[in-house]
Enzyme design. Structure first.
Site, PDB file in Angstrom:
ATOM      1  N   SER A   1       0.881  -1.186   0.000  1.00 41.76           N
ATOM      2  CA  SER A   1       0.000   0.000   0.000  1.00 41.76           C
ATOM      3  C   SER A   1       0.911   1.225   0.000  1.00 41.76           C
ATOM      4  CB  SER A   1      -0.853  -0.008   1.261  1.00 41.76           C
ATOM      5  OG  SER A   1      -1.317   1.294   1.570  1.00 41.76           O
TER       6      SER A   1
ATOM      7  N   TYR B   1      -1.906  -0.911  10.209  1.00 42.88           N
ATOM      8  CA  TYR B   1      -1.901  -1.166   8.759  1.00 42.88           C
ATOM      9  C   TYR B   1      -0.564  -0.739   8.134  1.00 42.88           C
ATOM     10  CZ  TYR B   1      -3.823  -1.175   3.967  1.00 42.88           C
ATOM     11  OH  TYR B   1      -4.071  -1.416   2.640  1.00 42.88           O
TER      12      TYR B   1
HETATM   13  P1  NDP Z   1     -11.451  -6.399   0.494  1.00 39.30           P
HETATM   14  O1  NDP Z   1     -11.876  -6.260   1.909  1.00 39.30           O
HETATM   15  O2  NDP Z   1     -12.340  -5.897  -0.568  1.00 39.30           O
HETATM   16  O3  NDP Z   1     -11.052  -7.914   0.198  1.00 39.30           O
HETATM   17  C1  NDP Z   1     -10.209  -8.592   1.095  1.00 39.30           C
HETATM   18  C2  NDP Z   1     -10.079 -10.032   0.665  1.00 39.30           C
HETATM   19  O4  NDP Z   1      -9.202 -10.716   1.566  1.00 39.30           O
HETATM   20  C3  NDP Z   1     -11.409 -10.789   0.714  1.00 39.30           C
HETATM   21  O5  NDP Z   1     -11.424 -11.746  -0.303  1.00 39.30           O
HETATM   22  C4  NDP Z   1     -11.351 -11.459   2.086  1.00 39.30           C
HETATM   23  O6  NDP Z   1     -12.229 -12.571   2.107  1.00 39.30           O
HETATM   24  C5  NDP Z   1      -9.876 -11.854   2.130  1.00 39.30           C
HETATM   25  N1  NDP Z   1      -9.351 -12.095   3.477  1.00 39.30           N
HETATM   26  C6  NDP Z   1      -9.343 -11.255   4.539  1.00 39.30           C
HETATM   27  N2  NDP Z   1      -8.798 -11.853   5.608  1.00 39.30           N
HETATM   28  C7  NDP Z   1      -8.445 -13.111   5.207  1.00 39.30           C
HETATM   29  C8  NDP Z   1      -7.851 -14.220   5.865  1.00 39.30           C
HETATM   30  N3  NDP Z   1      -7.494 -14.187   7.150  1.00 39.30           N
HETATM   31  N4  NDP Z   1      -7.616 -15.330   5.148  1.00 39.30           N
HETATM   32  C9  NDP Z   1      -7.975 -15.402   3.841  1.00 39.30           C
HETATM   33  N5  NDP Z   1      -8.533 -14.393   3.170  1.00 39.30           N
HETATM   34  C10 NDP Z   1      -8.785 -13.257   3.854  1.00 39.30           C
HETATM   35  O7  NDP Z   1     -10.028  -5.629   0.418  1.00 39.30           O
HETATM   36  P2  NDP Z   1      -9.299  -4.931  -0.820  1.00 39.30           P
HETATM   37  O8  NDP Z   1      -9.585  -5.669  -2.063  1.00 39.30           O
HETATM   38  O9  NDP Z   1      -9.547  -3.485  -0.730  1.00 39.30           O
HETATM   39  O10 NDP Z   1      -7.783  -5.158  -0.391  1.00 39.30           O
HETATM   40  C11 NDP Z   1      -7.014  -6.243  -0.870  1.00 39.30           C
HETATM   41  C12 NDP Z   1      -5.547  -5.977  -0.557  1.00 39.30           C
HETATM   42  O11 NDP Z   1      -5.161  -4.755  -1.176  1.00 39.30           O
HETATM   43  C13 NDP Z   1      -5.253  -5.819   0.939  1.00 39.30           C
HETATM   44  O12 NDP Z   1      -3.999  -6.391   1.217  1.00 39.30           O
HETATM   45  C14 NDP Z   1      -5.211  -4.318   1.102  1.00 39.30           C
HETATM   46  O13 NDP Z   1      -4.420  -3.926   2.187  1.00 39.30           O
HETATM   47  C15 NDP Z   1      -4.582  -3.897  -0.220  1.00 39.30           C
HETATM   48  N6  NDP Z   1      -4.799  -2.513  -0.563  1.00 39.30           N
HETATM   49  C16 NDP Z   1      -6.086  -2.037  -0.744  1.00 39.30           C
HETATM   50  C17 NDP Z   1      -6.285  -0.713  -1.093  1.00 39.30           C
HETATM   51  C18 NDP Z   1      -7.634  -0.143  -1.323  1.00 39.30           C
HETATM   52  O14 NDP Z   1      -7.744   1.090  -1.398  1.00 39.30           O
HETATM   53  N7  NDP Z   1      -8.671  -0.942  -1.459  1.00 39.30           N
HETATM   54  C19 NDP Z   1      -5.142   0.203  -1.277  1.00 39.30           C
HETATM   55  C20 NDP Z   1      -3.865  -0.396  -1.045  1.00 39.30           C
HETATM   56  C21 NDP Z   1      -3.708  -1.710  -0.719  1.00 39.30           C
HETATM   57  P3  NDP Z   1     -12.803 -13.207   3.486  1.00 39.30           P
HETATM   58  O15 NDP Z   1     -13.084 -12.067   4.412  1.00 39.30           O
HETATM   59  O16 NDP Z   1     -14.021 -13.977   3.071  1.00 39.30           O
HETATM   60  O17 NDP Z   1     -11.727 -14.100   3.981  1.00 39.30           O
END
Ligand code: NDP
Length: 253
Positions: free
Chosen positions: A145, A158
């Site tokens: 990020s 974070y």
């Molecule tokens: P979302 O919340 O939209 O999606 C997160 C995903 O991760 C879901 O599929 C969730 O599914 C899964 N997940 C969460 N915890 C676990 C776990 N313990 N084990 C397995 N799967 C898990 O997040 P984003 O798409 O926004 O973010 C994705 C990545 O991108 C993250 O690492 C985030 O930090 C990074 N990011 C996002 C930004 C943004 O602005 N959106 C900017 C910069 C980085 P489930 O809960 O069902 O397990």
């Protein structure tokens, strides 16, 4: 020349692939020719996302995983290899955020964010690397990020996790490059996903975030398609240990 970006004969694993950035990246990799396994905890989201990928013509499978659990992660990598024969691309993406003022962060908040974002990335990267070392080839793409590189209020846990991911990227690149494995990170600014929906719903904040970028808008999932395909493909075979900011110019100001 464009054939070097194609991903036919590549098998990709995307953690957190059931929604948001992970699902977007799974679509991009699949449309570029890869077979994809998406993995996350929630069964229904996973089934829906797998179906969505298949409707786009992508060969996709869903597998439940909790990235904070070593056994679960090891089973996931085994699943990919059993189903497809190899693991060529790991998108180490599963993550979450709890935004609080430093003085309000509870120990359990810190543990949850660090366990998911940093330990999860470590466990998945380790299990994938063991397989890729056997193959003497592979691409690991860690999702960081902008807050791994710049400071911002309310991001104590974070930002610590994302800074750690940047360092894991460099360390693994040094350790694994001689075995045919490239390790890079993508560091986006705000992208519209379920994770940021609530945060971006505040109009004043949304405009403030937009104005932090040079390009003057908040990121879309499609903004990450090119970067992830580049890092997954032979087009980036001499690139390792890099953090690519996909941030509309935010961190260059
Ligand atoms: P979302 O919340 O939209 O999606 C997160 C995903 O991760 C879901 O599929 C969730 O599914 C899964 N997940 C969460 N915890 C676990 C776990 N313990 N084990 C397995 N799967 C898990 O997040 P984003 O798409 O926004 O973010 C994705 C990545 O991108 C993250 O690492 C985030 O930090 C990074 N990011 C996002 C930004 C943004 O602005 N959106 C900017 C910069 C980085 P489930 O809960 O069902 O397990």
């Amino acid at each position: 020349m464009l054939s070097m970006f194609r991903l036919e004969n590549k098998n990709a694993l995307v953690t957190g692939g059931s929604k948001g950035i992970g699902l977007g990246m799974a679509k991009a990799l699949g449309k570029a020719g890869a077979k994809v396994v998406i993995a996350s905890r929630g069964k229904e989201d996973l089934e829906k996302a797998t179906e969505e990928l298949r409707e786009l013509g992508v060969e996709a499978k869903g597998k439940r995983v909790d990235v904070t659990d070593k056994n679960s992660v090891e089973e996931l990598v085994e699943f990919v290899v059993d189903e497809y024969g190899s693991l060529d691309v790991l998108v180490n993406n599963a993550g979450m955020n709890i935004r609080k003022k430093l003085v309000d962060v509870e120990e359990k908040d810190w543990d949850q964010v660090l366990d998911t974002n940093l330990k999860g990335i470590f466990l998945t990267g380790q299990a994938a690397a063991r397989q890729m070392i056997k193959q003497q080839s592979g691409k690991i793409i860690n999702i960081s990020s902008i807050f791994g590189g710049v400071g911002s209020s309310y991001q104590t846990s974070y930002a610590a996790s994302k800074g750690g991911i940047n360092q894991l990227t460099r360390v693994w690149a040094d350790e694994l490059s001689s075995q045919g494995i490239c390790v890079n990170a993508i560091a986006p600014a705000y992208i519209k996903t379920p994770m940021t929906q609530g945060w971006l719903a505040d109009e004043e904040r949304y405009h403030q975030i937009k104005s932090q970028t040079m390009i003057g808008r908040v990121g879309e999932l499609e903004d990450l398609y090119g970067p992830v395909v580049f890092f997954a493909s032979d087009a980036s075979s001499y690139v390792t240990g890099q953090i690519l900011y996909v941030d509309g110019g935010w961190t260059a100001k």
